[in-house]
Design a protein around this motif. Structure first.
Motif, mmCIF file in Angstrom:
data_model
loop_
_atom_site.group_PDB
_atom_site.id
_atom_site.type_symbol
_atom_site.label_atom_id
_atom_site.label_comp_id
_atom_site.label_asym_id
_atom_site.label_seq_id
_atom_site.Cartn_x
_atom_site.Cartn_y
_atom_site.Cartn_z
ATOM 1 N N THR A 1 -2.843 70.208 28.050
ATOM 2 C CA THR A 1 -1.630 69.608 27.239
ATOM 3 C C THR A 1 -2.028 69.536 25.828
ATOM 4 O O THR A 1 -1.005 69.418 24.858
ATOM 5 N N SER A 2 -3.343 69.730 25.366
ATOM 6 C CA SER A 2 -3.674 69.877 23.818
ATOM 7 C C SER A 2 -3.595 71.316 23.433
ATOM 8 O O SER A 2 -3.479 71.468 22.260
ATOM 9 N N PHE A 3 -3.601 72.274 24.382
ATOM 10 C CA PHE A 3 -3.374 73.630 23.780
ATOM 11 C C PHE A 3 -2.348 74.371 24.775
ATOM 12 O O PHE A 3 -2.639 74.519 26.125
ATOM 13 N N THR A 4 -0.927 74.755 24.444
ATOM 14 C CA THR A 4 0.000 74.877 25.143
ATOM 15 C C THR A 4 0.787 76.320 24.606
ATOM 16 O O THR A 4 0.633 76.700 23.397
ATOM 17 N N LEU A 5 1.360 77.004 25.537
ATOM 18 C CA LEU A 5 2.065 78.166 25.147
ATOM 19 C C LEU A 5 3.457 78.280 25.683
ATOM 20 O O LEU A 5 3.484 77.678 26.806
ATOM 21 N N GLN B 1 7.536 79.826 25.868
ATOM 22 C CA GLN B 1 8.599 80.931 25.594
ATOM 23 C C GLN B 1 9.945 80.106 25.539
ATOM 24 O O GLN B 1 10.488 79.565 26.534
ATOM 25 N N GLY B 2 10.286 79.865 24.228
ATOM 26 C CA GLY B 2 11.522 78.785 24.168
ATOM 27 C C GLY B 2 10.967 77.592 24.353
ATOM 28 O O GLY B 2 10.013 76.950 24.038
ATOM 29 N N THR B 3 11.639 76.753 25.417
ATOM 30 C CA THR B 3 11.362 75.675 25.960
ATOM 31 C C THR B 3 10.616 75.766 27.360
ATOM 32 O O THR B 3 10.166 74.606 28.062
ATOM 33 N N THR B 4 10.368 76.760 27.831
ATOM 34 C CA THR B 4 9.464 77.166 28.991
ATOM 35 C C THR B 4 8.308 77.231 28.766
ATOM 36 O O THR B 4 7.707 78.146 28.154
ATOM 37 N N PRO B 5 7.271 76.109 29.559
ATOM 38 C CA PRO B 5 5.791 76.263 29.310
ATOM 39 C C PRO B 5 5.307 77.733 29.954
ATOM 40 O O PRO B 5 5.929 78.172 31.034
ATOM 41 N N VAL B 6 4.361 78.157 29.474
ATOM 42 C CA VAL B 6 3.757 79.342 30.031
ATOM 43 C C VAL B 6 2.660 78.899 30.859
ATOM 44 O O VAL B 6 1.808 78.271 30.420
ATOM 45 N N ALA B 7 2.344 79.204 32.157
ATOM 46 C CA ALA B 7 1.297 78.889 33.006
ATOM 47 C C ALA B 7 -0.009 79.564 32.519
ATOM 48 O O ALA B 7 -0.016 80.788 32.348
ATOM 49 N N GLY B 8 -1.212 78.665 32.338
ATOM 50 C CA GLY B 8 -2.520 79.609 32.071
ATOM 51 C C GLY B 8 -3.416 78.449 31.986
ATOM 52 O O GLY B 8 -3.398 77.538 32.431
ATOM 53 N N TYR C 1 7.005 83.832 21.444
ATOM 54 C CA TYR C 1 6.431 82.848 21.925
ATOM 55 C C TYR C 1 5.566 81.924 20.909
ATOM 56 O O TYR C 1 5.485 82.085 19.784
ATOM 57 N N THR C 2 5.396 80.618 21.433
ATOM 58 C CA THR C 2 5.078 79.350 20.337
ATOM 59 C C THR C 2 3.959 78.748 20.975
ATOM 60 O O THR C 2 3.955 78.436 22.085
ATOM 61 N N ALA C 3 2.632 79.181 20.228
ATOM 62 C CA ALA C 3 1.468 78.138 20.745
ATOM 63 C C ALA C 3 1.239 77.040 19.795
ATOM 64 O O ALA C 3 1.554 76.888 18.631
#
Length: 357
Positions: free
Chosen positions: A71-75, A77-84, A107-109
């Motif tokens: 939750t503190s470091f996210t990625l 694509q648009g509003t869709t979270p990237v799993a990682g 993508y937005t980090a």
């Protein structure tokens, strides 16, 4: 009047104690400075980013490992979270996607203020940056061909000041066995042995198929060198003007048009599948007692140092990766390496440990 003044002083005293003396349980003179972000990889607004690239952020000090979470470091694509997954080591945090990112998308980090340093100070503001992916999935490894069968491969000589510990096979071609010195070789059919080598030793004057195998291996070594030297569009150009001591290096393609030196420790941080290629037009030197450290699962077999000049690893230094050198490689007393030494002239050893990875 004196009596009234005494009452006033007594009434004020608790308030003064509250202001100046009631914070004995709080730290005084400690670190209260927010950590500073010194860089991101990829950079903000970067384009043509490899689809399998890990996303990293680096700070000016050591950070709290526990503060880096999903939750503190996210990625996104648009509003869709990237799993990682999120990893942290050596002042750098990485978001590693579970799957390759889609091609040609933005993508937005985001790293938010839940991230803290070891003193508990959060970053001042959320850090948000964007990048656009390309079509490729990143660097591919350099194909060593049959030269990968050798931990040390040279053309003119392999000279050793005993006692070294070599794990893997050694090969020399087109020079003959007499140009392998300092090992106390015992001849066998098509190879030689020595207590200093956990493996076999081959030279061009040994019986077939040793000579033809070595000719092919040397040709493959040169092809691998040219492959590494010819990779286009570096991710990092002239980093540190060649002085890379103290740096943490992400996976990618690096290029320098002059000498590269390591006067202090270097860290290579990335996943087990990440690839590093270092293109060096001059010499490469590592100072005595310095070391390369791998973190995050990085592997020596995926690290390639292409050096047009000579290589010198200082006394008791430790190196990681495959060295592809157009000239000679010298390991000074007590230096060690996990990887391979592939030289187009000579390899010089002095009580070293060379381990194939």
């Amino acid at each position: 009047m004196k009596f009234l003044k005494r009452i006033q002083i007594l009434a004020i005293l608790p308030f003064m104690l509250f202001l100046g003396c009631s914070n004995d349980d709080e730290p005084t003179g400690g670190d209260e400075t927010s950590p500073i972000i010194t860089g991101t990889n990829p950079l903000d607004n970067a384009t043509d980013v490899a689809r399998n690239k890990s996303i990293s952020i680096t700070f000016n000090e050591e950070m709290s490992l526990a503060s880096f979470t999903s939750t503190s470091f996210t990625l996104k694509q648009g509003t869709t979270p990237v799993a990682g997954s999120v990893q942290y080591a050596d002042s750098t945090a990485r978001f590693i996607p579970n799957n390759a990112l889609s091609a040609g998308l933005v993508y937005t980090a985001t790293v938010n203020t839940d991230v803290k340093d070891l003193a508990g100070n959060p970053i001042a503001n959320n850090k948000v940056w964007t990048f656009t992916t390309g079509t490729k999935t990143g660097l591919t490894t350099v194909n060593l061909g049959s030269s990968a069968n050798y931990v040390i491969l040279a053309k003119t000589a392999i000279n050793n000041s005993p006692t070294s510990a070599i794990t893997g096979d050694m090969g020399l071609s087109p020079a003959a066995t007499s140009f392998i010195t300092g090992f106390g070789l015992t001849d066998a059919t098509g190879y030689a042995t020595t207590p200093q080598v956990t493996g076999k030793v081959y030279a061009a004057d040994m019986v077939p198929p040793t000579n033809t195998n070595l000719t092919t291996a040397v040709e493959n070594m040169i092809t691998a060198y040219n492959d590494a030297a010819g990779r286009p569009t570096p991710d990092f150009l002239e980093l540190g003007t060649g002085s890379i001591g103290g740096m943490t290096l992400d996976a990618g393609l690096y290029k320098w048009t002059n000498t590269v030196s390591m006067a202090s420790d270097v860290t290579l941080s990335g996943s087990a599948d990440d690839v590093w290629i270092f293109q060096i037009d001059g010499d490469m030197t590592m100072s005595s007692a310095m070391k390369i450290t791998l973190t995050g699962g990085a592997q020596a077999k995926n690290i390639f140092w292409q050096v047009a000049g000579s290589v010198a690893l200082g006394t008791t230094s430790h190196f990681e990766g495959v060295i592809l050198c157009m000239t000679g490689i010298t390991m000074q007393t007590g230096a060690t390496i996990n990887g391979r030494l592939l030289a187009q002239t000579a390899v010089i050893l002095d009580s070293n440990a060379v381990t194939k990875r």
